[in-house]
Write an enzyme that holds these catalytic residues in place. Sequence first.
Site, PDB file in Angstrom:
ATOM      1  NE  ARG A  58      -4.068   1.827   2.337  1.00 25.14           N
ATOM      2  CZ  ARG A  58      -4.193   2.756   3.439  1.00 25.14           C
ATOM      3  NH1 ARG A  58      -3.295   2.641   4.507  1.00 25.14           N
ATOM      4  NH2 ARG A  58      -4.938   3.805   3.322  1.00 25.14           N
ATOM      5  CG  HIS A  60      -1.300   5.130  -0.474  1.00 23.37           C
ATOM      6  ND1 HIS A  60      -2.086   6.126   0.227  1.00 23.37           N
ATOM      7  CD2 HIS A  60      -1.867   4.134  -0.779  1.00 23.37           C
ATOM      8  CE1 HIS A  60      -3.216   5.586   0.398  1.00 23.37           C
ATOM      9  NE2 HIS A  60      -3.182   4.296  -0.084  1.00 23.37           N
ATOM     10  CG  ASN A  81      -0.988   9.261   2.052  1.00 24.87           C
ATOM     11  OD1 ASN A  81      -1.496   8.222   1.639  1.00 24.87           O
ATOM     12  ND2 ASN A  81      -0.475  10.199   1.546  1.00 24.87           N
ATOM     13  CG  HIS A 124      -8.101  -3.694  -1.896  1.00 28.15           C
ATOM     14  ND1 HIS A 124      -9.246  -2.889  -2.390  1.00 28.15           N
ATOM     15  CD2 HIS A 124      -7.374  -2.826  -1.617  1.00 28.15           C
ATOM     16  CE1 HIS A 124      -8.864  -1.705  -2.097  1.00 28.15           C
ATOM     17  NE2 HIS A 124      -7.599  -1.565  -1.727  1.00 28.15           N
TER      18      HIS A 124
END
Length: 329
Positions: free
Chosen positions: A63, A67, A95, A197
């Site tokens: 992740r 990001h 975040n 996911h």
Amino acid sequence: MARFGLVLAMALCLTISVFPDTTTAQLKPNFYGKSCPNVEAIVKKVVQQKVKETFVTIPATLRLFFHDCFVNGCDASVMIQSTPNNKAEKDHPDNVSLAGDGFDVVVKAKKAIDAIPSCRNKVSCADILALATRDVIVAAKGPSYTVELGRRDGLVSTAASVNGNLPGPNDNVDKLNKLFAKNKLTQDDMIALSAAHTLGFAHCSKVANRIYNFNRTHPVDPTINKAYVKELQAACPKKVDPRIAINMDPVTPRTFDNIYFKNLQQGKGLFTSDQVLFTDRRSRPTVDAWAKSSPAFNAAFVKAMTKLGRVGVKVGRNGNIRRDCGAFN
């Protein structure tokens, strides 16, 4: 929490910078072949040790990479700490839920690399994050792939640059496609990367609207599997502590696999932005194909991750190699 997860802020950069192909072409697998030939083995060892300590390292690192790349490119700017004069990417609301284990594995790998005199201050934090991401995917039984290297670390990081650049849990296919297209990523890339996911967890607050107060005519999102709704309501009762988390994948939450797509076929996508990949006729054929074929999904994911790793890269004087991944130096 922004969507990925699968799932970060720079001085005056208002949007993601996507450099020309002539820049990304400078990335190459053996970039550190002479300066630090053992860099991949060093990072892999650190990742393996960190994963033994806590599984969260796997989804947290994946992740973190997403990001980072979606805001000003893959330049480790998401790791910069805020200062009294600058609120950095990592402190943007999208975040703040990034798990510390993702940051920690990069910091530890950086320390291990710099402990070797010939490697000291030769390897960027951005490249370490890219390598660590590949290694955590492999640790979760996902596909291995060659990581292109040669990124420099970003010189700016501002919370403002995050605005509008990360997918949200309620996004539809149109919005997802538009956001990914900004980074030269296709719909297939978007669907493949969404499968991040298949690992990790999300907070109850991000799914409460789907299981309690969806709209005026449906208190529960009708696209959710009814049995799954009961599971979610049991795990996330009304007025639950917003810090309580649930698995993104209710079947194999610790394995990187194509079960994510099979879950979508059964109405078990946790976020709206997951389930729309099956309910939207444009993306459903891809979901069906990858639910049926693990090799086809793995190949698409590797392709998408390679393209993601090229987004907005800095080379040469466009960046630097930080001694401290959390500071501009």
